[in-house]
Scaffold this active site. Structure first.
Site, PDB file in Angstrom:
ATOM      1  N   TYR A 256       1.226  12.113  -4.428  1.00  0.00           N
ATOM      2  CA  TYR A 256       2.381  13.027  -4.218  1.00  0.00           C
ATOM      3  C   TYR A 256       2.872  12.708  -2.820  1.00  0.00           C
ATOM      4  CZ  TYR A 256       5.019  17.599  -2.957  1.00  0.00           C
ATOM      5  OH  TYR A 256       5.849  18.328  -2.811  1.00  0.00           O
TER       6      TYR A 256
ATOM      7  N   GLU B 271      11.291  14.928  -2.416  1.00  0.00           N
ATOM      8  CA  GLU B 271       9.892  15.107  -3.133  1.00  0.00           C
ATOM      9  C   GLU B 271       9.947  13.895  -3.950  1.00  0.00           C
ATOM     10  OE1 GLU B 271       9.157  18.090  -5.925  1.00  0.00           O
ATOM     11  OE2 GLU B 271       7.575  18.782  -4.597  1.00  0.00           O
TER      12      GLU B 271
END
Ligand code: ADP
Ligand code: MG
Length: 399
Positions: free
Chosen positions: A119, A207
């Site tokens: 991530y 993101e």
């Protein structure tokens, strides 16, 4: 403003970010044609909606056992079948809410053999007034669970705007993601590209989840969510084309035409206010009195009759509205002018739900007199607490 994954990837690729090849498609034919332009033998058919969690999402029209909104395809026939099954269907994910979102676009992209998933996100951290880099080895589809259960596995560093991104930021992220040698180098380069894209587009967030290490030892962005700061819209005319109005609430679009800020919520009291702070206070006090706001419409500084009428129309368009609370502070705009606007708008609209009005500020007495002598069923309130109690009592009355 948010954009689709395929748009985000096309944009990031321009800054040198490594993404798998892919093409958007609006129909099954386009999807197959897109797949033919890619080498195969693995393709991914991805629903394009402005919400994450697609992989684990469920289509309303398909059974519980049906696959989610991101599917692997091993042949052109499978690309065709998945596309036909997904287009026009409603995808419900943890981020869409129970109503889900209709899938009208697909992204057909190269399938990648994934060795590891991370991530990585860049966002504006209001507390430090800096761009923050958030990284975790626990990437993939369960980052919300990681954040909840093992927050220590998520690392945040911030970038001093005076220096911008430095090589040590890249090394810190590589260390967090346990990348060394060539992968650490790729990580530094990727971060530099992401940072440049973030600043260059006035993004509010980028993101990447997952950021993958492929079986060939390459870092690759497999999913990207990009949002922009609306206040910088005027600097990026080119980005305006990326807006997909079908992803936005129609009433919020209508409101923006009148320079009104409208936000749809889940309760049954419509709120007309001026100023974001007053909007927050109004919603808080409605909740404190045991009810929920259905929406709020911020008419801003100049509450003209036209604006107030448009605001009433937008608020009343929502069938869940069982009462309206108008809470306006007359500062620059005097209360008598506002009251005239409310009365004129209420006459024109023939409002059938209870209407509580609380005015405060310059010429408040004249304003209240105008409301009282209007002959309309406007319920006056003296202060914020009084207004909230009155509107909550009205909507709670059995019909
Ligand atoms: P969402 O986050 O909305 O569920 P993603 O784009 O992250 O959608 O896709 C879900 C999962 O599908 C990813 O975590 C990844 O494991 C897999 N995936 C996505 N894109 C690819 C790709 N190009 N090749 C292989 N697997 C992929
Ligand atoms: Mg994802």
């Amino acid at each position: 403003m948010n954009i689709h994954e395929y748009q985000a990837k096309e944009l990031l690729a321009k800054y040198g970010v490594p993404v798998p090849a892919g093409h958007a498609a609006m129909s099954v034919e386009e999807a197959v044609a897109a797949a033919k332009q890619l080498p195969g033998p693995l393709w991914v058919v991805k629903s394009q909606i402005h919400a994450g969690g697609r992989g684990k999402g469920k289509f309303k029209e398909l059974g519980e056992d049906a696959k989610g909104g991101v599917r692997l395809a091993h042949s052109l026939d499978e690309v065709r079948d998945h596309s036909a099954e997904m287009l026009g269907k409603t995808l419900v994910t943890v981020q869409t809410g129970p109503a889900g979102k209709e899938v009208n676009r697909l992204y057909i992209t190269d399938g990648v053999d994934i060795a590891r998933e991370f991530y990585l996100a860049l966002l504006v951290d209001r507390e430090s007034s800096r761009i923050a880099i958030v990284a975790s080895t626990e990437g993939g589809m369960d980052i919300e669970k990681v954040a909840h259960e093992t927050p220590d596995r998520i690392h945040t560093i911030t970038v001093d705007p005076a220096t911008g991104l430095m090589p040590h930021h890249g090394r810190a992220v590589a260390a967090t993601l346990q990348l060394d040698k060539d992968l650490a180098k790729q990580c530094g380069k990727l971060l530099a590209s992401l940072y440049e894209a973030f600043v260059g587009t006035d993004a509010s967030q980028i993101e990447i989840n997952p950021l993958a290490v492929t079986d060939k030892g390459e870092l690759m962005v497999l999913d990207a969510k990009v949002g922009f700061d609306n206040n910088a819209e005027f600097r990026h005319a080119d980005l305006a084309d990326l807006r997909d109005l079908s992803e936005e609430d129609p009433m919020e679009i209508e409101a923006s035409k009148f320079d009104l800020a409208y936000i749809k919520l889940d309760g049954n009291i419509g709120c007309m206010v001026n100023g974001a702070g007053l909007a927050m206070a109004t919603m808080d006090i409605i909740k404190l009195n045991g009810a929920e706001p259905a929406n709020f419409c911020d008419v801003g500084g100049g509450a003209s009759k036209e604006k107030v009428t448009a605001a009433f129309k937008i608020i009343l368009n929502d069938p869940s509205v069982k009462g309206i609370l108008v809470n306006i502070f007359g500062g620059i705009m005097r209360c008598d002018i506002i009251a005239e606007g409310i009365v004129a708008a209420a006459r024109e609209m023939d409002i059938k739900v209870p209407l509580v009005v609380r005015l405060e500020g310059t010429n408040v007495k004249e304003g209240k007199d105008i409301l009282a002598s209007s002959g309309l069923a406007i319920i006056p309130a003296d202060d914020l607490g009084d207004a909230a109690r009155k509107i909550v009592a009205e909507v709670k009355q059995p019909a």
